[in-house]
Design a protein around this motif. Structure first.
Motif, PDB file in Angstrom:
ATOM      1  N   TYR A 202       0.844  -1.200   0.000  1.00 46.26           N
ATOM      2  CA  TYR A 202       0.000   0.000   0.000  1.00 46.26           C
ATOM      3  C   TYR A 202       0.878   1.249   0.000  1.00 46.26           C
ATOM      4  N   TRP A 203       1.887   1.258   0.846  1.00 44.48           N
ATOM      5  CA  TRP A 203       2.799   2.395   0.939  1.00 44.48           C
ATOM      6  C   TRP A 203       3.518   2.616  -0.380  1.00 44.48           C
ATOM      7  N   VAL A 204       3.962   1.539  -1.015  1.00 39.18           N
ATOM      8  CA  VAL A 204       4.606   1.651  -2.325  1.00 39.18           C
ATOM      9  C   VAL A 204       3.637   2.283  -3.321  1.00 39.18           C
ATOM     10  N   GLY A 205       2.366   1.852  -3.277  1.00 43.83           N
ATOM     11  CA  GLY A 205       1.372   2.403  -4.186  1.00 43.83           C
ATOM     12  C   GLY A 205       1.157   3.893  -4.005  1.00 43.83           C
ATOM     13  N   THR A 206       1.207   4.364  -2.763  1.00 38.55           N
ATOM     14  CA  THR A 206       0.999   5.794  -2.502  1.00 38.55           C
ATOM     15  C   THR A 206       2.194   6.637  -2.907  1.00 38.55           C
ATOM     16  N   ARG A 207       3.336   5.991  -3.118  1.00 36.62           N
ATOM     17  CA  ARG A 207       4.561   6.738  -3.428  1.00 36.62           C
ATOM     18  C   ARG A 207       4.941   6.662  -4.902  1.00 36.62           C
TER      19      ARG A 207
ATOM     20  N   SER B 236      -3.211  -4.546  -2.429  1.00 36.44           N
ATOM     21  CA  SER B 236      -2.871  -3.305  -1.733  1.00 36.44           C
ATOM     22  C   SER B 236      -2.324  -2.243  -2.682  1.00 36.44           C
ATOM     23  N   VAL B 237      -1.779  -2.670  -3.827  1.00 36.92           N
ATOM     24  CA  VAL B 237      -1.174  -1.717  -4.758  1.00 36.92           C
ATOM     25  C   VAL B 237      -2.214  -0.761  -5.339  1.00 36.92           C
ATOM     26  N   PRO B 238      -3.302  -1.255  -5.959  1.00 38.99           N
ATOM     27  CA  PRO B 238      -4.301  -0.294  -6.447  1.00 38.99           C
ATOM     28  C   PRO B 238      -4.931   0.525  -5.332  1.00 38.99           C
TER      29      PRO B 238
END
Length: 200
Positions: free
Chosen positions: A69-74, A127-129
């Motif tokens: 999730y954190w990777v997706g937000t960054r 979590s990515v999307p």
């Protein structure tokens, strides 16, 4: 292999359960379908606590989900795709798997963050999307934690209830476990050597 996994979990306790569940969400060395039932067996055998096993498995699973999730937000979708093309084979992640996660997320919205935690092949990348679309952190944590808690509880309970039969089923469970882990290793090496990432 049965003895190796149970001995390792018994030695490392809840910390080992949490670590393996975190890794299973980032770089799947051993699937949760093996980790949690074995931990449940150890809980029934008195070597681990049932509640501590469930909590540790849930914490590890949520931590791994939050990392993606954190990777997706960054990042952006384009950058994520370039990353997967370049490094996905090392993480056993393909563009087609990312596409599947996006389709699930677009069709079912936030609910898939909950249900996706219990679906093999979806729970790692869902979590990515969520991160890319900037899903608020609070509902993400709520749905992820609830889904992970149900999943880890179910698997742990299965191992716990099988305690009295584990020694009987070990005769066939041990070679099956060996086959599964060897299969995972062979598939991983094959993907590295061929450069294939599971696209159809």
């Amino acid at each position: 292999m049965f003895d190796i996994i149970t001995s390792w979990l018994a030695a490392w306790g809840s910390l080992g359960v949490a670590a393996l569940m975190l890794l299973e969400n980032v770089f799947p060395p051993i699937p949760s379908e093996l980790i949690m039932p074995f931990a449940g067996y150890l809980a029934a055998d008195g070597r681990l606590g049932f509640i501590s096993v469930v909590l540790a498995g849930t914490i590890g699973s949520v931590a791994g989900a939050y990392l993606w999730y954190w990777v997706g937000t960054r990042t952006t979708e384009d950058r994520m795709r370039r990353f997967i093309v370049k490094y996905g084979k090392w993480l056993t992640i393909s563009e087609s798997e990312l596409d599947r996660a996006f389709i699930w997320f677009k069709r079912h919205g936030r609910a898939v963050v909950f249900f996706g935690r219990m679906i093999p092949g979806v729970r790692t990348l869902i979590s990515v999307p969520a991160g890319l679309t900037r899903m608020p952190l609070a509902p993400f944590f709520f749905y992820t934690t609830l889904g992970s808690l149900i999943w880890t509880t179910a698997l742990t309970t299965a191992g716990y209830l099988l305690k009295s039969r584990f020694h009987d089923v070990e005769v066939w469970l041990n070679p099956v476990t060996n086959i599964i882990l060897i299969g995972i290793a062979v598939l991983y090496v094959w993907r590295l050597l061929t450069g294939k990432r599971g696209e159809p």
